[in-house]
Scaffold this active site. Structure first.
Site, PDB file in Angstrom:
ATOM      1  N   ASP A  30       0.852  -1.297   0.076  1.00 29.98           N
ATOM      2  CA  ASP A  30      -0.208  -0.117   0.223  1.00 29.98           C
ATOM      3  C   ASP A  30       0.964   1.151  -0.005  1.00 29.98           C
ATOM      4  O   ASP A  30       1.098   2.113   0.857  1.00 29.98           O
ATOM      5  CB  ASP A  30      -0.895  -0.095   1.428  1.00 29.98           C
TER       6      ASP A  30
HETATM    7  C1  SPV Z   1      -6.637   1.537   4.446  1.00 29.70           C
HETATM    8  O1  SPV Z   1      -7.431   0.720   4.978  1.00 29.70           O
HETATM    9  O2  SPV Z   1      -6.008   1.604   3.581  1.00 29.70           O
HETATM   10  C2  SPV Z   1      -6.317   2.701   5.469  1.00 29.70           C
HETATM   11  C3  SPV Z   1      -6.211   2.325   7.048  1.00 29.70           C
HETATM   12  O3  SPV Z   1      -5.986   3.928   5.066  1.00 29.70           O
HETATM   13  S1  SPV Z   1      -4.486   2.130   7.166  1.00 29.70           S
HETATM   14  O4  SPV Z   1      -4.340   0.701   6.585  1.00 29.70           O
HETATM   15  O5  SPV Z   1      -4.407   1.947   8.597  1.00 29.70           O
HETATM   16  O6  SPV Z   1      -3.758   3.161   6.842  1.00 29.70           O
HETATM   17 MG    MG Z   2      -5.537   3.820   2.876  1.00 29.65          MG
END
Ligand code: SPV
Ligand code: MG
Length: 286
Positions: free
Chosen positions: A56
């Site tokens: 991510d």
């Molecule tokens: C997501 O679910 O992508 C979020 C929350 O942004 S976190 O993973 O905690 O950043």
């Molecule tokens: Mg996120």
């Protein structure tokens, strides 16, 4: 088949009760969240990336995130809240993003005050924030770019994630509300809710507060509501359940040499047919 209609996120929020959203990365997960009663679905950048076994970390494009969010929204009768990371670039990227998401029927987006490209909030990495005025400008641009008055922009501060004090998070959120944010999201990776509570105690409640209790999972929704929270996002529990469930299932089939032991606990094929709305489709050619 009838066109699926759904209320905007703003409409659902204005009903007054604390709103619970569950994270998902595809229409199937989104529909299962809705089936359990969640009033909205969080199109999670973490989940959408993980579904491709990618970090991510702003690797996927806006178009790919939008495609995922739109696929969920098409299948739902509750609104999607699209996690749009940093807005995929500068303020003009944010404007383009708002145009595209709105056109795809998304009624709420969330932008965070990190520098593009961002890294997931829980990753062992340095978290760099955009200066508050620059992020406030992104929020202002997002609000200028929307065409429907109902469109909802959540401003998320990563101040606590970056190791800054609660006062910095408060100052940033005030600036984002001044810039037009419809709500603020205070994210924390602390093991307890204390930091978030400290934020809430000092928040002037000019706009709703959104929380993501991933690392402090024991916070009961009623207690969060009592503390002044308007929206709780269970951002990735569905994804983590999927990982555990698939791992268990595949291992069991592989190790036992057949799938008999699982038949009582996995969903039936007819259950999947009903999630696919197969009967509605069959009526089309009847
Ligand atoms: C997501 O679910 O992508 C979020 C929350 O942004 S976190 O993973 O905690 O950043
Ligand atoms: Mg996120």
């Amino acid at each position: 088949m009838q066109k699926q209609r759904y209320p905007s996120f703003r409409t659902v929020l204005e009903r007054g009760d604390i709103l619970r959203a569950a994270g998902a990365h595809d229409a199937l997960g989104a529909v299962l969240a809705q089936e359990s009663g969640f009033q909205a679905v969080w199109s999670s950048s973490f989940e959408v990336s993980a579904a491709r076994c990618l970090p991510d970390a702003s690797l996927l494009t806006m178009t790919e995130y939008l495609e995922a969010a739109a696929a969920m929204q098409k299948a739902l009768s509750v609104p999607v809240v699209a996690d749009c990371d940093t807005g995929y670039g500068n303020s003009l990227n944010v404007a383009h993003m708002v145009h595209e998401y709105e056109r795809a029927g998304i009624t709420a987006v969330c932008l965070e005050d990190k520098i593009f490209p961002k890294m997931n909030s829980f990753a062992e990495a340095e978290q760099q924030l955009l200066p508050a005025p620059a992020f406030a400008h992104k929020i202002e641009t997002a609000k200028n770019a929307q065409s429907d008055a109902d469109f909802f922009v959540i401003a998320r501060t990563e101040a606590l994630i970056a190791g800054l004090p609660v006062q910095e998070a408060l100052a940033r959120c005030h600036a984002y509300v001044d810039a037009g944010a419809d709500a603020v999201l205070i994210h924390s990776k602390a093991k307890t809710k204390d930091q978030v509570l400290e934020f809430l105690e000092q928040w002037d409640r000019r706009r709703p507060v959104v929380v993501v209790p991933t690392t402090y999972p024991d916070w009961h929704v009623d207690d969060a509501a009592q503390a002044g929270v308007s929206v709780v996002i269970y951002a990735n529990q569905g994804l983590r359940a999927t990982v555990s469930s698939l791992r268990h299932t595949f291992r069991s089939i592989y190790e036992t040499g057949n799938s008999t032991a699982l038949e009582g606990s996995i969903a039936s094929v007819s259950d999947v047919f009903s999630l696919q709305r197969l009967a509605d489709w069959q009526k089309l050619e009847a």
